[in-house]
Design a protein around this motif. Structure first.
Motif, PDB file in Angstrom:
ATOM      1  N   SER A 173      42.056 -22.683  -3.148  1.00 41.19           N
ATOM      2  CA  SER A 173      42.208 -23.635  -4.251  1.00 41.19           C
ATOM      3  C   SER A 173      43.601 -23.655  -4.857  1.00 41.19           C
ATOM      4  CB  SER A 173      41.179 -23.347  -5.342  1.00 41.19           C
ATOM      5  OG  SER A 173      41.408 -22.070  -5.890  1.00 41.19           O
ATOM      6  N   SER A 174      44.456 -22.714  -4.464  1.00 42.12           N
ATOM      7  CA  SER A 174      45.824 -22.729  -4.978  1.00 42.12           C
ATOM      8  C   SER A 174      46.821 -23.216  -3.928  1.00 42.12           C
ATOM      9  CB  SER A 174      46.218 -21.335  -5.475  1.00 42.12           C
ATOM     10  OG  SER A 174      46.194 -20.419  -4.415  1.00 42.12           O
ATOM     11  N   SER A 175      46.321 -23.636  -2.765  1.00 39.25           N
ATOM     12  CA  SER A 175      47.226 -24.166  -1.755  1.00 39.25           C
ATOM     13  C   SER A 175      47.711 -25.548  -2.193  1.00 39.25           C
ATOM     14  CB  SER A 175      46.533 -24.266  -0.397  1.00 39.25           C
ATOM     15  OG  SER A 175      45.602 -25.327  -0.388  1.00 39.25           O
ATOM     16  N   VAL A 176      48.863 -25.929  -1.735  1.00 38.07           N
ATOM     17  CA  VAL A 176      49.431 -27.226  -2.111  1.00 38.07           C
ATOM     18  C   VAL A 176      48.483 -28.365  -1.726  1.00 38.07           C
ATOM     19  CG1 VAL A 176      51.344 -28.824  -1.701  1.00 38.07           C
ATOM     20  CG2 VAL A 176      51.806 -26.397  -2.017  1.00 38.07           C
ATOM     21  N   ALA A 177      47.933 -28.308  -0.514  1.00 34.82           N
ATOM     22  CA  ALA A 177      47.044 -29.369  -0.056  1.00 34.82           C
ATOM     23  C   ALA A 177      45.809 -29.481  -0.944  1.00 34.82           C
ATOM     24  CB  ALA A 177      46.625 -29.122   1.390  1.00 34.82           C
ATOM     25  N   ALA A 178      45.215 -28.348  -1.305  1.00 34.66           N
ATOM     26  CA  ALA A 178      44.030 -28.367  -2.162  1.00 34.66           C
ATOM     27  C   ALA A 178      44.377 -28.871  -3.560  1.00 34.66           C
ATOM     28  CB  ALA A 178      43.396 -26.982  -2.236  1.00 34.66           C
TER      29      ALA A 178
END
Length: 88
Positions: free
Chosen positions: A23-28
């Protein structure tokens, strides 16, 4: 009429509201922001949020909130009730 029939997300790709991965990835984070943008002008966002809060746990973006945001909301509400009960 059911509130879901009036939702902005009706007919949209449901995958938008269920971010995959960390949930902290750029895509998410981008996907979460896009889903919340749909929710921000939704005429039934409060009903959607109420449903998600009642059904817990429910994954995805509901009523413009993530699962983590709804958990935090529940914790705050519980703490408030406990404080109010103690003060009475």
């Amino acid at each position: 009429m059911d509130w879901r029939e009036l939702a902005n997300c009706r007919g949209m790709d449901p995958d938008l509201f269920f971010p995959v991965g960390n949930s902290s990835s750029v895509a998410a984070l981008v996907q979460i922001d896009e889903a919340k943008a749909v929710c921000s002008s939704c005429p039934v966002a409060q009903q959607c949020l109420d449903w998600a809060m009642h059904v817990d746990p429910v994954e995805g973006i509901w009523g413009g909130t993530t699962e983590a945001e709804r958990r935090a909301k529940r914790r705050r509400a519980l703490a408030y009730r406990n404080t109010a009960r103690t003060a009475a």
